[in-house]
Design a protein around this motif. Sequence first.
Motif, PDB file in Angstrom:
ATOM      1  N   LYS A  12       0.852  -1.192   0.000  1.00  0.00           N
ATOM      2  CA  LYS A  12       0.000   0.000   0.000  1.00  0.00           C
ATOM      3  C   LYS A  12       0.882   1.235   0.000  1.00  0.00           C
ATOM      4  O   LYS A  12       2.110   1.148   0.097  1.00  0.00           O
ATOM      5  N   GLY A  13       0.245   2.406  -0.114  1.00  0.00           N
ATOM      6  CA  GLY A  13       0.938   3.670   0.084  1.00  0.00           C
ATOM      7  C   GLY A  13       1.672   4.211  -1.125  1.00  0.00           C
ATOM      8  O   GLY A  13       1.611   3.678  -2.239  1.00  0.00           O
ATOM      9  N   ARG A  14       2.384   5.306  -0.873  1.00  0.00           N
ATOM     10  CA  ARG A  14       3.104   6.007  -1.943  1.00  0.00           C
ATOM     11  C   ARG A  14       4.090   5.113  -2.686  1.00  0.00           C
ATOM     12  O   ARG A  14       4.155   5.177  -3.922  1.00  0.00           O
ATOM     13  N   GLU A  17       2.186   3.028  -5.196  1.00  0.00           N
ATOM     14  CA  GLU A  17       1.666   3.872  -6.267  1.00  0.00           C
ATOM     15  C   GLU A  17       2.778   4.266  -7.242  1.00  0.00           C
ATOM     16  O   GLU A  17       2.550   4.337  -8.456  1.00  0.00           O
ATOM     17  N   THR A  37      -4.746   1.521  -7.622  1.00  0.00           N
ATOM     18  CA  THR A  37      -4.529   2.744  -6.850  1.00  0.00           C
ATOM     19  C   THR A  37      -5.834   3.291  -6.287  1.00  0.00           C
ATOM     20  O   THR A  37      -5.924   3.641  -5.100  1.00  0.00           O
ATOM     21  N   ARG A  41      -6.795   3.616  -2.297  1.00  0.00           N
ATOM     22  CA  ARG A  41      -7.066   4.940  -1.733  1.00  0.00           C
ATOM     23  C   ARG A  41      -8.440   4.978  -1.081  1.00  0.00           C
ATOM     24  O   ARG A  41      -8.629   5.585  -0.015  1.00  0.00           O
ATOM     25  N   LYS A  44      -8.147   3.104   2.180  1.00  0.00           N
ATOM     26  CA  LYS A  44      -7.424   3.909   3.168  1.00  0.00           C
ATOM     27  C   LYS A  44      -8.357   4.950   3.784  1.00  0.00           C
ATOM     28  O   LYS A  44      -8.351   5.163   5.011  1.00  0.00           O
ATOM     29  N   ASP A  81      -4.538  -2.754  10.500  1.00  0.00           N
ATOM     30  CA  ASP A  81      -3.950  -1.424  10.426  1.00  0.00           C
ATOM     31  C   ASP A  81      -3.450  -1.019  11.807  1.00  0.00           C
ATOM     32  O   ASP A  81      -3.922  -1.518  12.828  1.00  0.00           O
ATOM     33  N   SER A 134      11.391   1.190  -0.120  1.00  0.00           N
ATOM     34  CA  SER A 134      11.950   2.500   0.188  1.00  0.00           C
ATOM     35  C   SER A 134      13.459   2.396   0.370  1.00  0.00           C
ATOM     36  O   SER A 134      13.957   1.447   0.997  1.00  0.00           O
TER      37      SER A 134
END
Length: 308
Positions: A12-14, A17, A37, A41, A44, A81, A134
Amino acid sequence: MGETIPIAVPRKGRPLESVLDRLADRLDVPELADDITSTLRHEKALTKGSIDPDEEDVYHRLADYSSVDDPTEPEYTLLRDDRAGKPRRIVFDSVTIPLTNIEGVPDDAAIQLVGREEPFRSLRTHEFALGFDSADLVLEEVVELRPEPLNRIADVNARINPADTDVQVVTGLGDTVYHTLLATPEVAPSSGSLDRDFLEAYEGPLCIEPRYERLVQAVLGTRTLDGVDFRYPDEDREEEAAIADAGLGVYLTVTGSTAREHGLLLGEQLFPSETVLLENTAETTDTVDLVRSLLNGGDLETELAVEP
């Protein structure tokens, strides 16, 4: 279908994406990327309470979203979560993308995106030859700490001991935000810049997220941190507010607007945080090399360019 290359990706997340944007561009699958995406979103926003919940519960939505019969359609899964109450959240699980009509790639080849909580660690254990994660996690896990600072993300591979891991960074995806030095006006220098040189002479508290301690040590260098006392935000306290209390800190910033709202001055952008393409060099095949080259490329506007 011929050889399918599994690729570990965030759930998930940036970072996910950014991976999907890259695949949409290089593999011409914009509808698939947009579908995943927009689904995540929406989920989320439901988890955060930003929108009213649907009439269907999370299990029915999961069944509606997921395709278990057709691997070329996305499948999702549930995770707890970390928000209050630990709600179940729908996250990405997997999808297979055929690599058709791509020069140099066998027509029966495909890639399978596989969601992992920490893809970098999945590459370290040789589950995957390729993955995205990351750049921060690489610094937090394996980059050697030295007295001198780490100034560029392109220098990360030089600080990875081959005895620790076969994983190397290939390139970044350009979704750059920065670990930025922040300070209150009382602590910031009255003349000169709020930068590494200031930190060389500074003694006192430096507020950081606990998970970034090793990253900050690598980026600033252990010599710069002589006389610095790490402080950590209390649980459920906004990071910028904790930095304002400490007087000085390092935190990820995009525009810096939240930092300014807490009376903080923005100093040097110490290090870029990007989603990176990773490779386990011990697991490569000819098809893996072709897929890596396909995902890499000079069209990326990235802080990292390891390969020519």
